[in-house]
Each structure stands twice: as structure tokens, then as C-alpha cells.
Scaffold this motif. Structure first.
Motif: not given
Length: 282
Positions: A44-48, A60-70
Motif C-alpha cells: 500500500v502506497r503511503p498516500e493510499d 472481511g479482513f480479521a485484521g493486519a500487521n503494519v510495517t514501514v512506513p505506515h
């Protein structure tokens, strides 16, 4: 196992995200426990990012991890965050709740401490001061975890002193900011040395730090895991210090998220390490 129409889905959001080992990590656990679910990379681009995060519950996602740069942007995108994530100023784990809202947490500090406890069972946070190199997002999670676990003092040093001072002011507590030029002297009497910088990482400049003032009983860890044994760890081990590599921090930080998304509390095992490193089928 085959995915059904009821499969639970999670992923990792980053830019870029192709280097992430999280799909290997969570894919291993999904297979190990025979769970009807999937874990996918989400570039995912930062602007999106804000729009993409808000779409997770709708997809319908249960969730997500977030990594650099978000990680910092994720904090702002959540409806509610844990007090720890708010204190650190970053979110690395998102949970989509039944009402469509987003809850955020930061499990990096948990992963860091669990890795040390597993890799060096005799280590205790209260045993002595910790020297932490670096003042980025990972350092914030590490310092907060150490202080909360009872470490009597954190000696924080960074190439840019202002960033270290800002971190100390934000977190509060027993943090002493040490000039980068004084990093060697800061090792005297320490019970733990932590490198959270990219120095020593594959493709990055080496970490220039003489270890002679460091007590032989001190534990040394590097949150970098490429290479798995950094020059810092090799030199520390050669002089008799206990060392813990950085891979376990990645593995342990994933456990709370996996449990929230898929309903099982997974364990970190030698087979998991081999799979994530690529030494065994992923």
C-alpha cells in the motif's frame, strides 16, 4: 488445507512489502494448526494507506500487521488504540472488530522482551541499566518495554541527539540521553546492550562500537536479523557475552495478532525459525 468461503483473512500492510517475512511466519502457524485462513502481503502506497485501512473491515479482513512506513499513520487511522500504542506513537497490529471499527496495538515491545526471555532465560530486566542505540520507532517500543518491565535505567544514544531527546521526553521515566560520541563509555556497568539502528545490517555501514567497557555478564542483542549474526553479536559472543539475535522479536511480536485474528495462541519453535529463515519449506 483448502480455503473455504468462511476463511478468515489477515495480512501485512507496507511499502514495499515484498521483503516481509510475516507471510511465512503466519502461513506456518496457519498450516500447523489446520486453520481455515490466509495471510497475505498488502503493498500500500503511503498516500493510499488511510483509505486502505478503512477498507479492511468492509473486505472481511480479521485484521493486519503494519510495517514501514505506515506504523505512525496506522495510529491515526484506528478508532481505538491500546494505551501502549498511544504512548509509543505507532501501531503494528490492527484488529477489525465485529462492528466494523478498528482497534490498534503495538506488540513490538512484547516481541522484544519475549525474545530475550526465550534466548537468555537467566536475563532479568531489573539486573542493570540498558544501553539502547537508536531512537527510531523500534527504539521507542524497546525503551517503553524495558522501563515497564523494571529496567532501572535506559541509556539512550543516537547519531542525531535531538531524536533521542525527543524520545526521552515523550516516554518519560529513567532515560538518560547520551551523546553518540560517548556511546562506548555508556557501556560501563550495563546489564543489556540493544542495537535498534540499521548499522550492521546487510547493505548498511558497520556499527562502530568498542565493547571493552561492557561487563561480561551483560546480554547483547541486535534487532536486525539480516544477517542473523551481526558483527556486534559475533564480537560480543567472542568476548563471552550472552547474545540473542533479532529474528525472535519478529516471531514473538506476531503471536498476539495471530491469536486475535485466528483464535489460537501460537508458539515460537525451531521449526518456525527455520521456515521463516527459508531453511525449511515455507
Amino acid at each position: 488445507m483448502m480455503l473455504s468461503g468462511k476463511a478468515r483473512v489477515a495480512g501485512v500492510m507496507g511499502w514495499p512489502v515484498s521483503h516481509s517475512r510475516s507471510p511465512r511466519l503466519h502461513g506456518f502457524w496457519l498450516r500447523e494448526h489446520g486453520i481455515d485462513g490466509a495471510y497475505v502481503p498488502l503493498p500500500v502506497r503511503p498516500e493510499d494507506f488511510a483509505a486502505a485501512v478503512r477498507a479492511l473491515p468492509k473486505l472481511g479482513f480479521a485484521g493486519a500487521n503494519v510495517t514501514v512506513p505506515h506504523k505512525e499513520a496506522a495510529l491515526a487511522a484506528c478508532d481505538e488504540v491500546s494505551p501502549l500504542a498511544r504512548r509509543i506513537g505507532a501501531v503494528n497490529t490492527l484488529v477489525c472488530r465485529p462492528d466494523g471499527s478498528l482497534w490498534g496495538d503495538n506488540t513490538d515491545g512484547f516481541g522484544f522482551l519475549e525474545n530475550l526471555r526465550a534466548g537468555c532465560p537467566g536475563w532479568r530486566p531489573e539486573a542493570g541499566p540498558a544501553v539502547v542505540l537508536g531512537a527510531g520507532g523500534a527504539a521507542r517500543a524497546v525503551v517503553a518495554a524495558l522501563l515497564d518491565a523494571g529496567c532501572p535505567q535506559v541509556r539512550l544514544t543516537n547519531r542525531t541527539r535531538d531524536r533521542a531527546a525527543e524520545l526521552a521526553a515523550d516516554l518519560g521515566g529513567a532515560i538518560e540521553v547520551v551523546a553518540w560520541e560517548e556511546r562506548r563509555a555508556a557501556l560501563a556497568g550495563a546489564g543489556l546492550l540493544v542495537n535498534t539502528t540499521t548499522l550492521g545490517m546487510t547493505g548498511a555501514p558497520p556499527l562502530d562500537l568498542a565493547l571493552d567497557p561492557l561487563p561480561a555478564a551483560a546480554l547483547v542483542t541486535d534487532i536486525v536479523y539480516a544477517p542473523l549474526v551481526t558483527d556486534l553479536l559475533a564480537r560480543a559472543q567472542a568476548r563471552g557475552n550472552a547474545v540473542v539475535d533479532g529474528l525472535g522479536m519478529l516471531l514473538h511480536q506476531g503471536r498476539p495478532g495471530f491469536e486475535a485474528w485466528f483464535g489460537v495462541r501460537p508458539e515460537v519453535t525451531p521449526a518456525l525459525r527455520a521456515a521463516v529463515l527459508g531453511d525449511a519449506p515455507a
